[in-house]
Design an enzyme around this catalytic site. Structure first.
Site, mmCIF file in Angstrom:
data_model
loop_
_atom_site.group_PDB
_atom_site.id
_atom_site.type_symbol
_atom_site.label_atom_id
_atom_site.label_comp_id
_atom_site.label_asym_id
_atom_site.label_seq_id
_atom_site.Cartn_x
_atom_site.Cartn_y
_atom_site.Cartn_z
ATOM 1 N N ASP A 1 -9.023 -6.401 -4.590
ATOM 2 C CA ASP A 1 -8.585 -5.121 -4.022
ATOM 3 C C ASP A 1 -9.105 -3.999 -4.909
ATOM 4 O OD1 ASP A 1 -7.306 -2.896 -3.017
ATOM 5 O OD2 ASP A 1 -5.286 -3.742 -3.098
ATOM 6 N N SER B 1 0.836 -1.189 0.000
ATOM 7 C CA SER B 1 0.000 0.000 0.000
ATOM 8 C C SER B 1 0.884 1.258 0.000
ATOM 9 C CB SER B 1 -0.945 -0.042 1.206
ATOM 10 O OG SER B 1 -1.940 0.932 1.120
ATOM 11 N N HIS C 1 -8.281 -5.154 -0.118
ATOM 12 C CA HIS C 1 -6.958 -4.553 0.068
ATOM 13 C C HIS C 1 -6.212 -5.170 1.242
ATOM 14 C CE1 HIS C 1 -3.849 -1.592 -0.392
ATOM 15 N NE2 HIS C 1 -4.052 -1.081 0.811
#
Length: 381
Positions: A324, A157, A357
């Site tokens: 995601d 991320s 995610h």
């Protein structure tokens, strides 16, 4: 917490703190005259210091990535599934460094720290940060640890953005770069989610223009709502449906009753938001989400991502997850295309997962295989 530590755990770890007195010039033009970084290490640095791996954390992450601080801990570090003996980031082979970035709220200098010029908490006066500022401070940490070149810089991320920035700012100091569930810049939708979360914090009556510490209060409600907004985007529709569906925690839809109804998903989100508000600083949340919004790897290269990667010397591993939608696989494929255009070595895998995610944090056999085999190759170099 089990009575006996798992054999694949790094065990009991103790955070360390390094103080830096050399001023750090930030991208905003301001300078931190001195600051401190809190970090943890796992494994042993080899004789020629060639086996060091840097873990870059995401938005709400920190230095405690693996192991336990005490036998009474309820859970291990945030990436314990992937760091430890025999795990993908194998501490029998690598010396792993995980830190809390400046601007954070887990011991490193940030908005809740004391501003030496005023004797009060920095609060909203803490300088604005960019991802490159974190990278430069991480390079200072590497210098202190005697690490000239990282075997790998790894991040998921927002951590993946830091890993990519490392290959641009210090190309000769990174042999491998692992970018997981990340992107070269945020979409308008992602920026919108971040701004909505920030507005939840700012509109809390206890926010006091960011000077809540001086008022001995915390904008707990606003911060909790901000976390709820973020948490929704980290999960997949499937995952929420499987875990909660339309199940009720309390109340009833029976005809003739007006009892208050609460869905399980509502209770779960409030619980997550409430817990987060006890552990995280609101000004840090504002600061870090802004840095996330500002990141755009190709902006200074005529919006040509391949040109951005031209001087990178690292080999790359890029991983995405099928469900995601916050950092969709398309974003990872853009990174891969840019690397191919720059004629860089890149390995790419899209992992099937139902976890959205958050999948980059969770156990997944295929993910572990891909990640582990790539890191095993680094260990044999």
């Amino acid at each position: 917490m089990p009575d006996v530590l798992p054999p694949d755990s790094v065990g009991i770890v103790t955070p360390q703190t390094l103080h830096f007195s050399e001023p750090l010039l930030l991208a905003c033009g301001k300078t931190l005259s001195d600051y401190q970084l809190v970090y943890e290490t796992y494994g042993q640095l080899n004789a020629n210091k060639s086996n060091a791996v840097l873990i870059c954390h995401a938005l709400s992450g920190h230095h405690h990535a693996a192991g336990y601080h005490s036998m009474s801990d309820k859970r291990p570090g945030w990436w314990d599934s992937y760091i430890g003996p025999g795990k993908p980031i194998d501490t029998n082979k690598f010396f792993v460094v995980s830190l809390n970035n400046i601007g954070g709220c887990h011991g490193s200098t940030g908005p809740s720290s004391i501003n030496p010029e005023t004797g009060k908490p920095w609060g909203p006066d803490f300088p604005k940060l960019r991802v490159r500022d974190w990278v430069h401070s991480q390079a200072r940490l590497a210098d202190k640890l005697g690490i000239d070149v990282w075997a790998a810089v790894i991040g998921g991320s927002l951590g993946g953005m830091q890993a990519m920035r490392w290959t641009l700012e210090y190309p000769d100091r990174v042999r491998h770069c692992a970018v997981i569930a990340s992107a070269m810049k945020l979409s308008a939708q992602n920026i919108a989610f971040n701004e909505t979360a920030r507005q939840a914090i700012i509109s809390d009556p206890n926010f006091h223009d960011g000077r809540y510490q001086e008022h001995n209060t915390v904008p707990r409600h606003g911060l909790g709502v901000a976390r709820m907004i973020g948490h929704i985007t980290y999960l997949s529709d499937y995952d929420m449906g499987e875990k909660f569906g339309r199940d009720l925690r309390s109340g009833s839809f029976d005809i003739g009753t007006d009892e208050e109804v609460e869905f399980q998903i509502e209770s779960y989100l409030r619980y997550q938001g409430g817990n987060f508000a006890k552990q995280f600083d609101a000004n840090s949340y504002l600061l870090i989400t802004k840095a996330l919004d500002y990141f755009d790897l190709a902006r200074e290269y005529g919006d040509d991502a391949s040109a951005a990667f031209k001087n990178a010397q690292a080999k790359f591993l890029v991983i995405s997850f099928s469900t995601d939608w916050r950092f969709a696989p398309e974003r990872s494929r853009e990174i891969v295309s840019a690397l191919i255009g720059a004629q860089k070595s890149v390995t790419y895998a899209e992992i099937e997962s139902k976890s959205g995610h958050d999948a980059f944090l969770l156990p997944n056999e295929r993910y572990e295989q891909v990640f582990g085999r790539y890191l095993a190759g680094i260990a044999t170099e």
